[in-house]
Design an enzyme around this catalytic site. Structure first.
Site, mmCIF file in Angstrom:
data_model
loop_
_atom_site.group_PDB
_atom_site.id
_atom_site.type_symbol
_atom_site.label_atom_id
_atom_site.label_comp_id
_atom_site.label_asym_id
_atom_site.label_seq_id
_atom_site.Cartn_x
_atom_site.Cartn_y
_atom_site.Cartn_z
ATOM 1 N N CYS A 1 -6.419 -3.160 -6.650
ATOM 2 C CA CYS A 1 -5.219 -2.328 -6.745
ATOM 3 C C CYS A 1 -4.124 -2.883 -5.840
ATOM 4 C CB CYS A 1 -5.546 -0.890 -6.364
ATOM 5 S SG CYS A 1 -4.174 0.261 -6.563
ATOM 6 N N CYS A 2 -4.490 -3.249 -4.603
ATOM 7 C CA CYS A 2 -3.523 -3.833 -3.671
ATOM 8 C C CYS A 2 -2.958 -5.139 -4.205
ATOM 9 C CB CYS A 2 -4.182 -4.074 -2.318
ATOM 10 S SG CYS A 2 -4.558 -2.574 -1.375
ATOM 11 N N CYS B 1 0.515 3.437 1.046
ATOM 12 C CA CYS B 1 0.589 4.263 -0.152
ATOM 13 C C CYS B 1 0.063 5.670 0.162
ATOM 14 C CB CYS B 1 -0.247 3.643 -1.273
ATOM 15 S SG CYS B 1 0.456 2.111 -1.941
ATOM 16 N N CYS C 1 -3.694 6.478 0.028
ATOM 17 C CA CYS C 1 -4.506 5.617 0.897
ATOM 18 C C CYS C 1 -4.153 5.772 2.370
ATOM 19 C CB CYS C 1 -4.331 4.157 0.490
ATOM 20 S SG CYS C 1 -4.876 3.803 -1.192
ATOM 21 N N CYS D 1 -4.782 -5.291 3.093
ATOM 22 C CA CYS D 1 -4.531 -5.188 1.659
ATOM 23 C C CYS D 1 -4.438 -6.544 0.984
ATOM 24 C CB CYS D 1 -3.232 -4.415 1.408
ATOM 25 S SG CYS D 1 -1.795 -5.182 2.168
#
Length: 254
Positions: A125-126, A208, A211, A236
């Site tokens: 995702c990162c 985010c 997170c 990340c």
């Protein structure tokens, strides 16, 4: 209910002479970076350290461009900092967004919040929301600047002031590497720099929204980032691979 740590109320014990010396060193380093490289960009998360650097750059009109990564999942307070920078300094921060097709493919395959399920899913995702946009943001630059500090986490304990980004073959600078959290907040207070409201609500480090959480008194400043993971995985990808970390600043490209 645990007490909320107000991170904006730090820095009172930092002597003015020390802060002035640190500021002078920082300004000299930023000037040297701008003189040494034809095109330099500063990657801002819009959090405390990066607002310090934003002020140091914009208040003195240092020739370093500023950009931010809008992952699509940031807090509203973080997005709001872009307008506050424009209002205070008359500067529009450049923003880079993830590729929508890649985001949709990730969600379709794994789910919107799959990053909670494994480190691999979180790093993927990162990669989509942060690393790939960063690569586009840094295309064509000679060097880039970050607000990283050694004190922030175990993964940054050996952080050098200057590194070489081997994957992009550019210089990378961390001018706040040896600054303490108290020194950062002393600077922000002295120059009345605008800061993210979340810092007053227990967030020392802001990423985010899903997170990041507020931390409890006594916790590590990065404890609220990816809090469900172990301490040694809390990066990340922006500041690890593909960036080659050097053991000494003197080995970095200049």
């Amino acid at each position: 209910m645990s007490a909320v740590v107000d991170f904006t109320r730090q820095g009172d014990d930092v002597s003015e002479s020390l802060l002035d010396a640190k500021t002078e060193q920082l300004n000299a380093l930023l000037d040297a970076i701008a003189e040494r490289h034809a095109k330099v960009k500063f990657a801002s998360s819009l959090a405390a350290e990066d607002m310090l650097l934003t002020h140091a750059i914009l208040s003195r009109r240092v020739s370093i461009g500023i950009f931010s990564l809008d992952t699509g999942r940031l807090h509203a307070e973080t997005i709001g900092m872009i307008d506050r920078v424009r209002e205070r300094y008359g500067y529009k921060i450049e923003t880079f967004h993830p590729q929508q097709q890649a985001v949709e493919a990730y969600v379709a395959e794994l789910g919107l919040n799959a990053f909670y399920e494994s480190v691999e899913a979180r790093k993927r995702c990162c990669e989509i929301r942060k690393v790939e946009p960063l690569n586009r943001a840094l295309a064509g630059v000679d060097a880039w600047v970050t607000g990283q500090r050694r004190e922030q986490s175990v993964t940054r304990a050996e952080l050098a002031e200057q590194e070489h980004d081997a994957a992009r073959n550019v210089a990378k600078y961390n001018p706040l590497a040896d600054w303490t959290e108290a020194q950062v907040w002393a600077y922000l207070a002295k120059y009345n720099v605008p800061v993210n409201p979340l810092h007053a609500r227990g967030y020392p480090s802001i990423g985010c929204e899903p997170c990041t959480r507020a931390i409890r008194p006594g916790e590590d400043s990065r404890a609220g980032r990816w809090w469900w993971e172990s301490r040694d995985t809390k990066e990340c990808g922006l500041h690890m691979s593909p960036v080659t970390m050097l053991s000494a600043a003197g080995k970095a490209a200049s």
